[in-house]
Scaffold this motif. Structure first.
Motif, PDB file in Angstrom:
ATOM      1  N   LEU A  26       3.951   5.440   5.742  1.00 10.88           N
ATOM      2  CA  LEU A  26       5.311   5.841   4.952  1.00 10.88           C
ATOM      3  C   LEU A  26       5.133   5.665   3.364  1.00 10.88           C
ATOM      4  O   LEU A  26       5.547   6.381   2.459  1.00 10.88           O
ATOM      5  CB  LEU A  26       6.299   4.673   5.380  1.00 10.88           C
ATOM      6  N   LEU A  27       4.474   4.363   2.907  1.00 14.80           N
ATOM      7  CA  LEU A  27       4.454   4.281   1.542  1.00 14.80           C
ATOM      8  C   LEU A  27       3.610   5.378   0.684  1.00 14.80           C
ATOM      9  O   LEU A  27       3.832   5.839  -0.017  1.00 14.80           O
ATOM     10  CB  LEU A  27       3.813   2.807   1.145  1.00 14.80           C
ATOM     11  N   THR A  28       2.368   5.785   1.740  1.00 17.33           N
ATOM     12  CA  THR A  28       1.426   6.969   0.928  1.00 17.33           C
ATOM     13  C   THR A  28       2.439   8.124   0.788  1.00 17.33           C
ATOM     14  O   THR A  28       2.174   8.890  -0.170  1.00 17.33           O
ATOM     15  CB  THR A  28       0.204   6.954   1.824  1.00 17.33           C
ATOM     16  N   SER A  29       3.201   8.584   1.838  1.00 15.02           N
ATOM     17  CA  SER A  29       3.981   9.607   1.977  1.00 15.02           C
ATOM     18  C   SER A  29       5.000   9.545   0.800  1.00 15.02           C
ATOM     19  O   SER A  29       5.156  10.642   0.064  1.00 15.02           O
ATOM     20  CB  SER A  29       4.418   9.929   3.189  1.00 15.02           C
ATOM     21  N   LEU A  30       5.660   8.475   0.636  1.00 15.18           N
ATOM     22  CA  LEU A  30       6.529   8.205  -0.568  1.00 15.18           C
ATOM     23  C   LEU A  30       5.947   8.448  -1.831  1.00 15.18           C
ATOM     24  O   LEU A  30       6.591   9.027  -2.654  1.00 15.18           O
ATOM     25  CB  LEU A  30       7.280   7.118  -0.197  1.00 15.18           C
ATOM     26  N   VAL A  64       5.972   3.687 -10.335  1.00 12.15           N
ATOM     27  CA  VAL A  64       5.006   2.668 -10.847  1.00 12.15           C
ATOM     28  C   VAL A  64       5.289   1.444  -9.787  1.00 12.15           C
ATOM     29  O   VAL A  64       3.933   0.940  -9.526  1.00 12.15           O
ATOM     30  CB  VAL A  64       5.429   2.122 -12.307  1.00 12.15           C
ATOM     31  N   PHE A  65       6.428   1.081  -9.474  1.00 12.99           N
ATOM     32  CA  PHE A  65       6.577  -0.068  -8.479  1.00 12.99           C
ATOM     33  C   PHE A  65       5.970   0.265  -7.160  1.00 12.99           C
ATOM     34  O   PHE A  65       5.169  -0.506  -6.419  1.00 12.99           O
ATOM     35  CB  PHE A  65       8.247  -0.098  -8.361  1.00 12.99           C
ATOM     36  N   LEU A  66       6.101   1.550  -6.641  1.00  7.25           N
ATOM     37  CA  LEU A  66       5.391   1.964  -5.248  1.00  7.25           C
ATOM     38  C   LEU A  66       3.883   1.785  -5.272  1.00  7.25           C
ATOM     39  O   LEU A  66       3.106   1.346  -4.392  1.00  7.25           O
ATOM     40  CB  LEU A  66       5.946   3.533  -5.098  1.00  7.25           C
ATOM     41  N   GLU A  67       3.378   2.508  -6.425  1.00  9.04           N
ATOM     42  CA  GLU A  67       1.786   2.439  -6.552  1.00  9.04           C
ATOM     43  C   GLU A  67       1.387   0.668  -6.692  1.00  9.04           C
ATOM     44  O   GLU A  67       0.069   0.578  -6.315  1.00  9.04           O
ATOM     45  CB  GLU A  67       1.573   3.002  -7.911  1.00  9.04           C
ATOM     46  N   GLU A  68       2.081  -0.030  -7.345  1.00 10.10           N
ATOM     47  CA  GLU A  68       1.600  -1.485  -7.359  1.00 10.10           C
ATOM     48  C   GLU A  68       1.625  -2.072  -6.010  1.00 10.10           C
ATOM     49  O   GLU A  68       0.811  -2.913  -5.628  1.00 10.10           O
ATOM     50  CB  GLU A  68       2.456  -2.475  -8.142  1.00 10.10           C
ATOM     51  N   ILE A  69       2.626  -1.818  -5.214  1.00 13.60           N
ATOM     52  CA  ILE A  69       2.734  -2.318  -3.747  1.00 13.60           C
ATOM     53  C   ILE A  69       1.689  -1.900  -2.813  1.00 13.60           C
ATOM     54  O   ILE A  69       0.757  -2.581  -2.219  1.00 13.60           O
ATOM     55  CB  ILE A  69       4.018  -1.799  -3.094  1.00 13.60           C
ATOM     56  N   ARG A  70       1.179  -0.515  -3.194  1.00 15.70           N
ATOM     57  CA  ARG A  70       0.222  -0.089  -2.347  1.00 15.70           C
ATOM     58  C   ARG A  70      -1.288  -0.763  -2.881  1.00 15.70           C
ATOM     59  O   ARG A  70      -2.055  -0.973  -1.897  1.00 15.70           O
ATOM     60  CB  ARG A  70       0.172   1.523  -2.477  1.00 15.70           C
ATOM     61  N   GLU A  73      -1.625  -4.193  -1.621  1.00 11.67           N
ATOM     62  CA  GLU A  73      -1.728  -4.181   0.045  1.00 11.67           C
ATOM     63  C   GLU A  73      -0.825  -5.250   0.472  1.00 11.67           C
ATOM     64  O   GLU A  73      -1.084  -5.819   1.226  1.00 11.67           O
ATOM     65  CB  GLU A  73      -3.191  -4.390   0.518  1.00 11.67           C
ATOM     66  N   LEU A  74       0.472  -5.200   0.121  1.00  8.34           N
ATOM     67  CA  LEU A  74       1.557  -6.226   0.464  1.00  8.34           C
ATOM     68  C   LEU A  74       1.922  -6.132   1.752  1.00  8.34           C
ATOM     69  O   LEU A  74       2.141  -4.775   2.205  1.00  8.34           O
ATOM     70  CB  LEU A  74       2.349  -6.115  -0.772  1.00  8.34           C
ATOM     71  N   VAL A  75       2.258  -6.822   2.363  1.00 11.03           N
ATOM     72  CA  VAL A  75       2.859  -6.893   3.957  1.00 11.03           C
ATOM     73  C   VAL A  75       4.666  -6.561   3.747  1.00 11.03           C
ATOM     74  O   VAL A  75       5.106  -7.191   2.616  1.00 11.03           O
ATOM     75  CB  VAL A  75       2.719  -8.177   4.596  1.00 11.03           C
ATOM     76  N   LEU A  76       4.987  -5.658   4.284  1.00  8.85           N
ATOM     77  CA  LEU A  76       6.117  -5.019   4.097  1.00  8.85           C
ATOM     78  C   LEU A  76       7.065  -5.623   5.263  1.00  8.85           C
ATOM     79  O   LEU A  76       6.748  -5.414   6.418  1.00  8.85           O
ATOM     80  CB  LEU A  76       6.235  -3.663   4.025  1.00  8.85           C
ATOM     81  N   SER A  77       8.208  -6.227   5.010  1.00 14.18           N
ATOM     82  CA  SER A  77       9.202  -6.442   6.045  1.00 14.18           C
ATOM     83  C   SER A  77       9.700  -5.296   6.681  1.00 14.18           C
ATOM     84  O   SER A  77       9.749  -4.146   6.151  1.00 14.18           O
ATOM     85  CB  SER A  77      10.080  -7.338   5.507  1.00 14.18           C
ATOM     86  N   CYS A  78      10.371  -5.536   7.756  1.00 16.32           N
ATOM     87  CA  CYS A  78      11.076  -4.307   8.467  1.00 16.32           C
ATOM     88  C   CYS A  78      12.201  -3.864   7.501  1.00 16.32           C
ATOM     89  O   CYS A  78      12.645  -2.613   7.480  1.00 16.32           O
ATOM     90  CB  CYS A  78      11.910  -4.752   9.800  1.00 16.32           C
ATOM     91  N   GLU A  79      13.024  -4.668   6.713  1.00 17.49           N
ATOM     92  CA  GLU A  79      14.004  -4.305   5.775  1.00 17.49           C
ATOM     93  C   GLU A  79      13.488  -3.795   4.644  1.00 17.49           C
ATOM     94  O   GLU A  79      14.054  -2.705   4.254  1.00 17.49           O
ATOM     95  CB  GLU A  79      14.835  -5.593   5.313  1.00 17.49           C
ATOM     96  N   MET A  80      12.403  -3.958   4.098  1.00 18.31           N
ATOM     97  CA  MET A  80      11.680  -3.259   3.099  1.00 18.31           C
ATOM     98  C   MET A  80      11.192  -1.794   3.710  1.00 18.31           C
ATOM     99  O   MET A  80      11.390  -0.798   2.803  1.00 18.31           O
ATOM    100  CB  MET A  80      10.699  -3.919   2.514  1.00 18.31           C
ATOM    101  N   VAL A  81      10.561  -1.667   4.962  1.00 16.88           N
ATOM    102  CA  VAL A  81      10.305  -0.513   5.501  1.00 16.88           C
ATOM    103  C   VAL A  81      11.709   0.542   5.654  1.00 16.88           C
ATOM    104  O   VAL A  81      11.758   1.830   5.271  1.00 16.88           O
ATOM    105  CB  VAL A  81       9.708  -0.640   6.783  1.00 16.88           C
ATOM    106  N   LEU A  82      12.814  -0.112   6.044  1.00 19.13           N
ATOM    107  CA  LEU A  82      14.065   0.712   6.082  1.00 19.13           C
ATOM    108  C   LEU A  82      14.376   1.165   4.713  1.00 19.13           C
ATOM    109  O   LEU A  82      14.940   2.299   4.584  1.00 19.13           O
ATOM    110  CB  LEU A  82      15.138  -0.210   6.639  1.00 19.13           C
ATOM    111  N   SER A  83      14.394   0.344   3.684  1.00 16.95           N
ATOM    112  CA  SER A  83      14.708   0.809   2.342  1.00 16.95           C
ATOM    113  C   SER A  83      13.741   1.861   1.789  1.00 16.95           C
ATOM    114  O   SER A  83      14.385   2.804   1.361  1.00 16.95           O
ATOM    115  CB  SER A  83      14.725  -0.280   1.318  1.00 16.95           C
TER     116      SER A  83
END
Length: 687
Positions: A26-30, A64-70, A73-83
């Motif tokens: 999901l993160l890569t696609s976004l 910029v924010f999304l690239e830093e998360i990737r 390699e942060l662990v994403l909570s269910c709530e973050m995945v929904l957002s």
């Protein structure tokens, strides 16, 4: 999967990411989607430029924010995945909107819709704000500074001053004023027209024509829509752009533009020329499709036929047997347009082919679609007629080209042109020793001849001899081709078949085109000959001119396209209906050639004409013809296939021919004990 070529403008087929998708995917696609949105900053924007740039800038900051998360390699909570999933959904809509804002052929429509587009940008910003508000930044291990940045980005999205751009509003007001003038049949001020087009970056004929082609496709789609809510405004915009193209631009780079429907070099023509007409038939009804639709299995059927199939309780694809959902059918506009062009190019009536007024909308409509559109077309036509008569050579060339384009698109346009007196002017221009003007003028006459009222005007102004002269001595082969096509449409009137047939050179000229012309030229000449043969008095004239040997030579040539073979067989079948025609065909040694065609062709149309031809020859040629057929056992396979696969008329003819062959065998076997019977009497019950 999203297809940019089929999505209508200002529609947003966004799809929410699957719940089972992995966070990393999901993160890569976004991120990829965000990068696509950011790439739009390099493209020109003509309306809503500020809103578009603000949205691109906002997505760039989020990227910029999304690239830093990737990267971390942060662990994403269910709530973050929904957002992130919600953000992905909103970004899809933004991408669609930016695609429309940067389209090079939809600028005038986007101007008219600029207020709506502005509201869409605001709605997208609000959705982004909601997604960012719901994002649980505390649930992921990011720096305090990055959290602050995200807070600033959220505030930026919330406080953005998006709105209707004043410059857009001023141009839109000027545009409405021009439309009001057109609606009242007043020629708008050229300066105002130019200011509007300059603002939209429409600086040349080709750019203007691209807008027209886009609007044309939108009108076609809208006509298939039961609501037709946008048909009026689309037609008005079309009228405005046509008027602008005709009156504002003095030159056109015709080398960069092809004219679909009457130009031999158009790519669509190569498709139409080389296609097998059986590919255009519905596998269920076996008739040429009226409204082709494609199932999820990839197979195409006529809408009415497949809907009846579903209503009767069948839930599978008729060809594959795969289970399908009846609602999952998609209009196949590509096939629909090819069928439309095929019918026009081959002189097939819309009722006969199934291509009725529900076909390609703008071709069959007898109105302009709106009051302003009709007035704009009439004003443009008046301008062009004046240029045809009083313009310079360059102006005449431009005017004939515009008339050619207008005359091919709708009955309404043709009616306006004929009523404005364009036909006599075009007849004068085909006599000029100017290849470009002659070709455009005769192509326009070809298009106009499809309109019933044109034929009388054309004949009354001495057009037949002039058209025959172009067919014989045209400066370009394309002009000769169009002249032959014009003669074909004139042969739809019985009186004119007689008149054309009485001109001594008419049939020889058409035969010359069959010998010398391109495939399209041969095709037009053949169908013109076929049209002339609908008048019985022309049969002996065609035979005397030597049509039969010419056609038999075409059948012998393996290099001829299937369409030319079909037309040749159709003419021979018509000639064979009379005894002298059959005698001429037999004397040319054509019987074995026809049998070879029956055994080798894959076209159902060719087989059907072969059967009609052989049946007529059996009737008029006597036992000698039947004896040859009986001795050729390979003919029975195609005959029996037509019994099950052919249309009703073809099946009847195949059945009659099979009965003749069987009866001949039986009577030949018992001939020693029976008195001789005249061949014609044997099969009188067949007819």
């Amino acid at each position: 999967m999203y297809d940019a070529n089929t999505r209508r403008i200002l529609t947003f087929p966004a799809i929410r990411p699957c719940e089972s998708v992995s966070p990393a995917t999901l993160l890569t696609s976004l991120i990829t989607l965000s990068e696509t949105i950011c790439s739009f900053k390099l493209k020109p924007l003509y309306t809503n430029a500020k809103n578009a740039k603000d949205s691109i800038r906002l997505v760039g900051n989020i990227l910029v924010f999304l690239e830093e998360i990737r990267r971390d390699e942060l662990v994403l909570s269910c709530e973050m995945v929904l957002s992130l999933s919600e953000l992905h959904f909103v970004f899809q809509k933004l991408r669609f909107l930016l695609e429309d804002c940067t389209r090079s052929d939809a600028r005038v429509l986007m101007l008219v819709r600029s207020q709506k587009v502005s509201n869409l940008f605001r709605a997208i910003f609000r959705s982004i704000t909601v997604a960012l508000d719901a994002m649980p930044l505390d649930s992921i291990d990011i720096s305090y500074e990055l959290k602050e940045v995200m807070g600033l980005i959220n505030n930026q999205a919330f406080n953005s001053k998006l709105g209707f751009r004043p410059e857009d509003e001023r141009v839109l007001e000027k545009f409405r004023s021009v439309l009001d003038q057109l609606e009242h049949q007043m020629n708008p001020d050229r300066k105002n027209l130019k200011r509007i087009l300059d603002y939209l970056g429409i600086w040349g004929w080709v750019e203007c024509n691209n807008e027209i082609k886009f609007l044309d496709s939108e009108i076609e789609l809208e006509r298939s829509n039961t609501k037709n809510s946008d048909l009026g405004i689309l037609s008005t915009l079309m009228g405005f752009m046509v008027y602008s193209r005709c009156t504002l631009f003095t030159t056109v780079d015709s080398d960069a533009v092809t004219v679909s429907g009457d130009h031999g070099s158009d790519s669509c023509q190569h498709v139409i020329t080389s296609l097998n007409v059986d590919d255009l038939r519905c596998p269920i009804s076996l008739e040429i499709m009226l409204d082709p639709v494609t199932l999820t299995t990839g197979h195409t059927y006529d809408r009415s036929s497949i809907e009846k199939w579903f209503v009767s309780g069948n839930l599978t694809c008729p060809k594959t047997g795969e289970k399908v959902i009846s609602g999952n059918i998609v209009s196949n506009l590509c096939i629909k347009n090819i069928i439309k062009e095929y019918c026009l190019e081959n002189g097939i009536s819309m009722a006969e082919s199934g291509c009725s007024n529900r076909g390609r909308g703008n071709t069959h409509t007898s109105t302009g679609g709106s009051v302003a559109a009709e007035a704009a077309i009439r004003l443009a036509v008046d301008y062009l007629v004046d240029r045809l008569v009083f313009g310079t050579i360059d102006a005449k060339h431009k005017a004939t080209y515009e008339v050619r384009l207008l005359s091919k698109t709708s009955i309404f346009n043709r009616a306006c042109l004929v009523e404005a007196g364009v036909v006599p002017s075009l007849l004068d221009l085909i006599c000029l020793k100017n290849p470009r003007i002659q070709e455009n003028a005769i192509a326009a006459l070809l298009n106009l001849s499809k309109y019933s009222k044109t034929k009388k005007v054309l004949v009354e102004n001495g057009g037949l001899e002039l058209i025959l002269e172009v067919a014989q001595n045209g400066l370009k082969m394309e002009a000769r081709q169009h002249a032959a096509g014009t003669l074909f449409y004139l042969t739809s009137v019985d009186e004119y078949r007689d008149i054309i047939g009485k001109i001594p050179r008419s049939i020889p000229v058409l035969m010359e085109l069959v010998l010398e012309g391109t495939e399209r030229c041969k095709k037009n000449a053949l169908v013109a000959i076929f049209g002339l043969l609908k008048y019985p008095e022309n049969h002996w004239k065609a035979l005397a001119a030597g049509v039969v040997p010419l056609l038999v030579d075409l059948l012998r040539s393996s290099s001829q396209c299937e369409d030319i073979l079909v037309d040749s067989l159709a003419i021979l079948a018509t000639l064979a209906e009379k005894p002298d025609g059959t005698m001429s065909i037999v004397s040319c040694g054509a019987l074995h050639v026809i049998l070879d065609v029956v055994g080798s062709t894959t076209s159902r149309a060719s087989k059907e004409y072969c059967v009609a031809l052989l049946l007529a020859m059996c009737k008029n040629g006597g036992a000698d013809v039947v004896r040859v057929l009986v001795s050729n056992s390979s003919i029975m396979g195609p005959l029996y296939s037509l019994l099950t696969e052919g249309g009703s008329r073809a099946s009847k003819k195949a059945s009659s021919l099979i009965r003749i062959l069987h009866d001949f065998n039986e009577k030949n076997a018992s001939s020693a004990t029976r008195r001789p019977v005249h061949f014609q009497e044997q099969f009188v019950d067949v007819w």
